[in-house]
Design an enzyme around this catalytic site. Structure first.
Site, mmCIF file in Angstrom:
data_model
loop_
_atom_site.group_PDB
_atom_site.id
_atom_site.type_symbol
_atom_site.label_atom_id
_atom_site.label_comp_id
_atom_site.label_asym_id
_atom_site.label_seq_id
_atom_site.Cartn_x
_atom_site.Cartn_y
_atom_site.Cartn_z
ATOM 1 N N LYS A 37 6.711 100.294 -5.475
ATOM 2 C CA LYS A 37 8.372 100.630 -5.239
ATOM 3 C C LYS A 37 8.941 99.964 -3.694
ATOM 4 C CE LYS A 37 9.133 103.382 -2.286
ATOM 5 N NZ LYS A 37 8.903 104.639 -1.578
ATOM 6 N N ASP A 73 11.131 106.307 -6.259
ATOM 7 C CA ASP A 73 10.122 106.950 -5.844
ATOM 8 C C ASP A 73 9.877 108.404 -5.919
ATOM 9 O OD1 ASP A 73 12.613 108.297 -5.416
ATOM 10 O OD2 ASP A 73 12.556 108.208 -2.798
#
Ligand code: SF4
Length: 212
Positions: free
Chosen positions: A118, A136
């Protein structure tokens, strides 16, 4: 209108200027801020990075920093001990292996301490302007509620589905719009459904017993 188009248009209207809320002036600062932001809010990170970057303006300076000094500056951020270790170690690696330049591939970024997929995607997208979809907690929740992913999908699956359903050139801005939507309207607890344009397509009720 198809679900995806409705979502693209609706989020554009709601959050035309969605952007990365981590304060940074270059890719080095972005990388460090993203690494510090794991399991804490952007606002909390922004409170410490001004001092951190004033003292350590580049990877060369941070590579030579003492752990204690960095810990002191970032002490109000969650998991600060590990994060201090990580940002010093990743700076040392960038100096040693990349001639002081922040690498611009996901594979290379993910070799850095404290940088997962991420975070690497955020650096690629925001820092280098490359197409990447960072998933996220907000993006994951919102994608499920909006029916772009299934309840059981893990982050990799969600990323793959979003990349497949959304035009490549929109990945970066859609990432920010999902985050703004999840942060300010479709919150984890008490989402403001009365203000939401997606009530007709929302899947939250379907997942209510699973607390999505
Ligand atoms: S209706 Fe509520 S839960 Fe569903 S997407 Fe909108 S804000 Fe989120």
């Amino acid at each position: 209108m198809a679900r995806t188009d409705l979502i693209i248009e609706g989020l554009k209207t709601l959050f035309p200027h969605a952007h990365c809320e981590l304060i940074h002036h270059n890719v080095y600062e972005l990388l460090i801020a993203v690494t510090l932001s794991a399991q804490t809010t952007d606002a909390r990170v922004n409170m410490v990075t001004k001092d951190l970057f004033a003292r350590y303006p580049d990877v060369y300076a941070l590579a030579k920093a003492s752990l204690k000094d960095v810990e002191k500056i970032i002490a109000s951020v969650g998991l600060y001990h590990n994060k201090a270790k990580n940002i010093i170690a990743l700076s040392q690696k960038i100096v040693k292996d990349y001639d002081g330049k922040i690498p611009s591939t996901r594979k290379e970024l993910m070799t850095l301490d404290g940088v997962g997929r991420k975070s690497a995607n955020v650096v690629l997208s925001v820092g280098f302007g490359l197409p990447a979809m960072a998933v996220d907690t907000h993006v994951a929740r919102v994608a499920k509620r909006l029916g772009l992913a299934k309840y059981d999908d893990d982050v990799l699956k969600i990323e793959a589905k979003l990349c497949k359903k959304l035009p490549k050139e929109s990945w970066s801005i859609m990432h920010h719009r999902f985050i703004f939507f999840g942060r300010y309207l479709c919150k984890a607890k008490n989402p403001e459904c009365e203000k939401c344009p997606f009530t007709a397509i929302c899947k939250r009720a379907k997942y209510e017993d699973q607390r999505l």
